[in-house]
Design an enzyme around this catalytic site. Structure first.
Site, PDB file in Angstrom:
ATOM      1  N   CYS A  92       0.819  -1.215   0.000  1.00  0.00           N
ATOM      2  CA  CYS A  92       0.000   0.000   0.000  1.00  0.00           C
ATOM      3  C   CYS A  92       0.852   1.264   0.000  1.00  0.00           C
ATOM      4  O   CYS A  92       1.960   1.291   0.523  1.00  0.00           O
ATOM      5  CB  CYS A  92      -0.928   0.085   1.204  1.00  0.00           C
ATOM      6  SG  CYS A  92      -1.956  -1.363   1.407  1.00  0.00           S
ATOM      7  N   ARG A 139       3.080   0.521  -5.368  1.00  0.00           N
ATOM      8  CA  ARG A 139       3.039  -0.179  -4.079  1.00  0.00           C
ATOM      9  C   ARG A 139       1.787  -1.035  -3.907  1.00  0.00           C
ATOM     10  O   ARG A 139       1.646  -1.745  -2.909  1.00  0.00           O
ATOM     11  CB  ARG A 139       3.103   0.826  -2.927  1.00  0.00           C
ATOM     12  CG  ARG A 139       4.336   1.684  -2.937  1.00  0.00           C
ATOM     13  CD  ARG A 139       4.315   2.667  -1.803  1.00  0.00           C
ATOM     14  NE  ARG A 139       4.478   2.002  -0.524  1.00  0.00           N
ATOM     15  CZ  ARG A 139       5.638   1.778   0.058  1.00  0.00           C
ATOM     16  NH1 ARG A 139       6.752   2.169  -0.524  1.00  0.00           N
ATOM     17  NH2 ARG A 139       5.706   1.171   1.215  1.00  0.00           N
ATOM     18  N   TRP A 158      -2.707  -2.648  -1.701  1.00  0.00           N
ATOM     19  CA  TRP A 158      -2.395  -4.031  -2.074  1.00  0.00           C
ATOM     20  C   TRP A 158      -3.050  -4.875  -0.987  1.00  0.00           C
ATOM     21  O   TRP A 158      -2.634  -4.846   0.169  1.00  0.00           O
ATOM     22  CB  TRP A 158      -0.886  -4.251  -2.105  1.00  0.00           C
ATOM     23  CG  TRP A 158      -0.486  -5.567  -2.700  1.00  0.00           C
ATOM     24  CD1 TRP A 158      -0.342  -5.863  -4.016  1.00  0.00           C
ATOM     25  CD2 TRP A 158      -0.169  -6.769  -1.989  1.00  0.00           C
ATOM     26  NE1 TRP A 158       0.038  -7.176  -4.173  1.00  0.00           N
ATOM     27  CE2 TRP A 158       0.152  -7.752  -2.945  1.00  0.00           C
ATOM     28  CE3 TRP A 158      -0.133  -7.117  -0.641  1.00  0.00           C
ATOM     29  CZ2 TRP A 158       0.513  -9.049  -2.599  1.00  0.00           C
ATOM     30  CZ3 TRP A 158       0.222  -8.418  -0.291  1.00  0.00           C
ATOM     31  CH2 TRP A 158       0.542  -9.367  -1.273  1.00  0.00           C
ATOM     32  N   ASN A 176      -0.722   1.596   5.975  1.00  0.00           N
ATOM     33  CA  ASN A 176       0.091   0.622   5.262  1.00  0.00           C
ATOM     34  C   ASN A 176       0.674  -0.306   6.312  1.00  0.00           C
ATOM     35  O   ASN A 176       1.366   0.158   7.219  1.00  0.00           O
ATOM     36  CB  ASN A 176       1.202   1.362   4.498  1.00  0.00           C
ATOM     37  CG  ASN A 176       2.243   0.422   3.926  1.00  0.00           C
ATOM     38  OD1 ASN A 176       1.951  -0.720   3.616  1.00  0.00           O
ATOM     39  ND2 ASN A 176       3.460   0.908   3.769  1.00  0.00           N
ATOM     40  N   GLY A 177       0.354  -1.595   6.212  1.00  0.00           N
ATOM     41  CA  GLY A 177       0.887  -2.537   7.193  1.00  0.00           C
ATOM     42  C   GLY A 177      -0.178  -3.533   7.593  1.00  0.00           C
ATOM     43  O   GLY A 177      -1.192  -3.686   6.906  1.00  0.00           O
ATOM     44  N   GLU A 183      17.128 -14.249 -13.732  1.00  0.00           N
ATOM     45  CA  GLU A 183      16.517 -12.924 -13.761  1.00  0.00           C
ATOM     46  C   GLU A 183      15.646 -12.769 -15.018  1.00  0.00           C
ATOM     47  O   GLU A 183      14.549 -12.204 -14.954  1.00  0.00           O
ATOM     48  CB  GLU A 183      17.626 -11.860 -13.695  1.00  0.00           C
ATOM     49  CG  GLU A 183      17.167 -10.432 -13.769  1.00  0.00           C
ATOM     50  CD  GLU A 183      16.136 -10.037 -12.705  1.00  0.00           C
ATOM     51  OE1 GLU A 183      15.914 -10.783 -11.751  1.00  0.00           O
ATOM     52  OE2 GLU A 183      15.512  -8.980 -12.879  1.00  0.00           O
ATOM     53  N   LYS A 229      11.611 -12.009 -15.035  1.00  0.00           N
ATOM     54  CA  LYS A 229      11.047 -10.837 -15.724  1.00  0.00           C
ATOM     55  C   LYS A 229       9.930 -11.267 -16.678  1.00  0.00           C
ATOM     56  O   LYS A 229       8.871 -10.671 -16.708  1.00  0.00           O
ATOM     57  CB  LYS A 229      12.125 -10.105 -16.549  1.00  0.00           C
ATOM     58  CG  LYS A 229      13.055  -9.242 -15.757  1.00  0.00           C
ATOM     59  CD  LYS A 229      12.389  -7.942 -15.366  1.00  0.00           C
ATOM     60  CE  LYS A 229      13.070  -7.288 -14.188  1.00  0.00           C
ATOM     61  NZ  LYS A 229      13.073  -8.024 -12.941  1.00  0.00           N
ATOM     62  N   GLU A 287       6.887 -12.422 -14.674  1.00  0.00           N
ATOM     63  CA  GLU A 287       6.130 -11.437 -13.894  1.00  0.00           C
ATOM     64  C   GLU A 287       5.439 -10.385 -14.743  1.00  0.00           C
ATOM     65  O   GLU A 287       4.391  -9.878 -14.354  1.00  0.00           O
ATOM     66  CB  GLU A 287       6.980 -10.786 -12.801  1.00  0.00           C
ATOM     67  CG  GLU A 287       7.988  -9.778 -13.283  1.00  0.00           C
ATOM     68  CD  GLU A 287       8.714  -9.052 -12.147  1.00  0.00           C
ATOM     69  OE1 GLU A 287       8.146  -8.859 -11.075  1.00  0.00           O
ATOM     70  OE2 GLU A 287       9.876  -8.661 -12.377  1.00  0.00           O
ATOM     71  N   HIS A 299      18.461 -33.262 -16.507  1.00  0.00           N
ATOM     72  CA  HIS A 299      18.041 -34.118 -15.384  1.00  0.00           C
ATOM     73  C   HIS A 299      16.558 -33.920 -15.078  1.00  0.00           C
ATOM     74  O   HIS A 299      16.170 -33.917 -13.913  1.00  0.00           O
ATOM     75  CB  HIS A 299      18.927 -33.823 -14.166  1.00  0.00           C
ATOM     76  CG  HIS A 299      20.371 -34.097 -14.441  1.00  0.00           C
ATOM     77  ND1 HIS A 299      20.916 -35.357 -14.397  1.00  0.00           N
ATOM     78  CD2 HIS A 299      21.380 -33.271 -14.827  1.00  0.00           C
ATOM     79  CE1 HIS A 299      22.204 -35.299 -14.718  1.00  0.00           C
ATOM     80  NE2 HIS A 299      22.501 -34.042 -14.992  1.00  0.00           N
ATOM     81  N   LYS A 334       5.529  -3.419  -5.969  1.00  0.00           N
ATOM     82  CA  LYS A 334       6.979  -3.287  -6.061  1.00  0.00           C
ATOM     83  C   LYS A 334       7.652  -3.523  -4.717  1.00  0.00           C
ATOM     84  O   LYS A 334       8.715  -4.102  -4.639  1.00  0.00           O
ATOM     85  CB  LYS A 334       7.344  -1.890  -6.579  1.00  0.00           C
ATOM     86  CG  LYS A 334       8.812  -1.771  -6.894  1.00  0.00           C
ATOM     87  CD  LYS A 334       9.104  -0.559  -7.712  1.00  0.00           C
ATOM     88  CE  LYS A 334      10.558  -0.491  -8.110  1.00  0.00           C
ATOM     89  NZ  LYS A 334      10.954  -1.543  -9.050  1.00  0.00           N
TER      90      LYS A 334
END
Ligand code: M6R
Length: 592
Positions: free
Chosen positions: A2, A30, A76, A102-103, A471, A475, A478, A494, A587
């Site tokens: 948030c 956020r 969020w 936020n939290g 990476e 990317k 996501e 394998h 993020k």
């Protein structure tokens, strides 16, 4: 996660909501499940909805929202699904108090039950809604607004950055524990927010709030008492805390690019250049870190997501020097026990990631020294560290970490050279390698366009190319929502190779010659795979290839990083996803 913003102004009422929504737009990395504002004028008004900031601006006439004290929130979701009701701000029974948060409040169920017994009526499923009701309850018992706010903060347990407005005064009350909160001091307007970029176009004068502080903000200058802060009952001298930051406002806008992600990839050469010169200018701090790392029995390198990949690359560099370096996925920190002989390198773009904070909290308690590498000055993680190093990538708004990753890698190359007592002047040219590589972005985009037609992909690498392959897979997953996995190329035989059928895309990341990737290419080709490669200096003979010339091989990861980002970005654009705001993500991850 948030994002929260509060604005208190002496200006005409009309503009403030517009500015608040603009600040929320810059905070929406956020979280973007819902959005809302509360304005305090003669009345308290709340406008909120499920959806993104742009939906909010379309649905409501923001100009008609008036008030000189405004709170805003972009969410969020944690407690309760994203709905209009669960959107912040939340209010009390008499609609006199509004709160954004936020939290997470851990004891909200108990508090809610008590408040319900006392007759309070709740409208949402959120933990946050108990806050305005608690303030209301304490006020009912005769407390003034600030005392009621402080009593509320004392009653809750958990993590929070809280802003509250209470009818009867033109103040924004605030409290912080774990989640970030920073004040921006303007001419006739003051701001308080989860981060600096949100108000960057309006002011660069800031006051960072620390854990366990409470206070209030008015539209006056701090010299006239506009900012009041207390820590455990003791008044804090605010003027000693005022800092001027050197970020520019343009870096928090798209400047004509379609997406922040694209703009931020293109900014990588500048970010790398500024990161290296920033570290060289702060060489005493770098050498302090180097001494700690060299004197350690073991180095644990802690990070999440992209920052973990940068740390993994660094750990390989150190292991090759015979140094005991252990890459640690931050959320798995409890598997490790450290001691006073160990040191920790915490890598985090935001400097806020909760898993990283929990990890360094544990390791610090065990006596280890903490070094951090973050991109946000005075971040939570920097302040928890014995030595704080910074990348100077400027604000990164896109959810996908791009220029900050490349800048982390550049910083780690510098640390690696310093640990080896090697001359690191070669890093002054690091940005040129990034720039040259970006001249091949058309080819990386073409790979991305082909990948956009696929549902699955493998990224394979060996040695230092493995973290880059990981990476790349992250990317693509996501932002383009393509199922992609990375493996050490040798390991692909394998198990993973069982999925390879005609046309299955396998992308080889080939930074170091002669580690055996040639054989893996042939194995994949033999099974009908469509092979791609991003190679340094030597061809791999894949079906499609980007060959990059890099004179100083030590710098090769900096050539590969921007191209894997472009590849992923282009796949997302072709698929029509929003690379700046991928679904379900935020993020900054400040929950476990
Ligand atoms: O701010 P941090 O570097 O601590 O963030 C860690 C991860 O959440 C982050 O790297 C995430 O994986 C990126 N959004 C990926 O692009």
């Amino acid at each position: 996660m948030c994002g929260i913003i509060g604005i208190v102004t002496k200006r005409r009422e009309g503009q403030t909501a517009e500015i608040a929504v603009e600040c929320l737009d810059r905070l929406s990395y956020r979280g973007y499940d819902s959005v809302g504002v509360a304005t305090l004028g003669d009345n308290l008004e709340v406008v909120k909805m499920k959806g993104k900031v742009e939906d909010f601006s379309h649905k409501f006439d923001v100009n008609s929202i008036r008030g000189k004290v405004i709170l805003g929130h972009t969410r969020w979701a944690t407690h309760g699904p994203p709905t209009d009701y669960n959107a912040h701000p939340h209010t009390d029974c008499s609609n006199s108090i509004a709160v954004v948060h936020n939290g997470t409040i851990e004891n909200f169920r108990e508090l809610k039950a008590e408040l319900e017994m006392l007759g309070h009526k709740f409208k949402s499923q959120t933990d946050t809604e108990i806050i305005p009701h608690l303030i209301e309850e304490f006020k009912r018992r005769g407390m003034d607004s600030f005392s009621a706010f402080k009593a509320t903060v004392n009653a809750i347990e958990g993590t929070y950055a809280i802003l509250a407005v209470i009818r009867g005064d033109n103040r924004i009350y605030f409290a912080k524990k774990y989640n970030p909160l920073v004040i921006g001091i303007g001419e006739d307007t003051n701001y308080i927010s989860s981060d600096i970029p949100s108000f960057l176009p309006y002011t660069k004068t800031i006051v960072v709030i620390s854990d366990d502080e409470v206070g209030y903000l008015t539209a006056d200058s701090p010299l006239n008492g506009g900012v009041y802060i207390e820590h455990k009952g003791e008044k804090i001298e605010v003027n000693d805390r005022i800092k001027i930051i050197n970020w520019d406002a343009e870096s928090a806008s798209k400047e004509g690019y379609r997406h922040f992600m694209e703009k931020e990839i293109m900014e990588s050469p500048r970010s790398v250049k500024e990161t290296i010169s920033g570290l060289l200018a702060d060489i005493d701090e770098v050498m302090k870190a180097v001494k700690i790392l060299k004197d350690s029995r073991r180095i644990l390198i802690v990070g999440a997501g992209t920052s973990y990949h940068a740390g993994l690359l660094f750990s390989i560099l150190l292991q090759r020097e015979g140094i005991n370096a252990i890459p640690v996925i931050a959320s798995e920190y409890y598997n490790y026990r450290t001691s006073t002989d160990d040191s920790i390198l915490a890598i985090s773009q935001s400097g806020e990631t909760l898993d990283v904070r929990l990890a360094i909290g544990k390791f610090k308690a065990e006596g280890s020294k903490i070094i951090s590498l973050t991109n946000v000055i005075y971040s939570e993680i920097s302040r928890q560290s014995d030595v704080s190093l910074y990348t100077s990538a400027g604000p990164e708004i896109g959810v996908a970490a791009t220029k900050t990753f490349t800048s982390q890698v550049a910083s780690l190359l510098l640390l690696w050279s310093a640990i080896k007592d090697e001359d690191f002047s070669y890093l002054r040219n690091a940005h040129i390698v990034v720039e040259d590589s970006l001249s091949l972005s058309g080819k990386a985009s073409a790979f991305g366009e082909e990948l956009a037609k696929q549902s699955n992909a493998y990224f394979l690498g060996r040695g230092l190319s493995l973290p880059l392959a990981m990476e790349a897979a992250l990317k693509v997953k996501e932002i383009a929502y393509i199922h992609s996995e990375a493996y050490p190329a040798g390991e692909s035989k394998h198990g993973p190779i069982a999925l390879v059928t005609q046309g299955f895309p396998v992308i080889f990341i080939n930074g170091e010659e002669d580690l055996g990737l040639q054989d893996n290419v042939q194995e994949m080709k033999a099974r009908g795979s469509k092979t791609y490669s991003i190679s340094i200096n030597k061809s791999l003979n894949t079906d499609r290839e980007i060959l990059i010339k890099v004179n100083d091989k030590r710098l090769f990861p900096l050539a590969i990083a921007p191209l894997i980002q472009i590849l992923a970005y282009r796949s997302a654009v072709i698929k029509g996803t929003d690379p700046d705001k991928p679904r379900n993500l935020a993020k900054t991850v400040t929950v476990r």
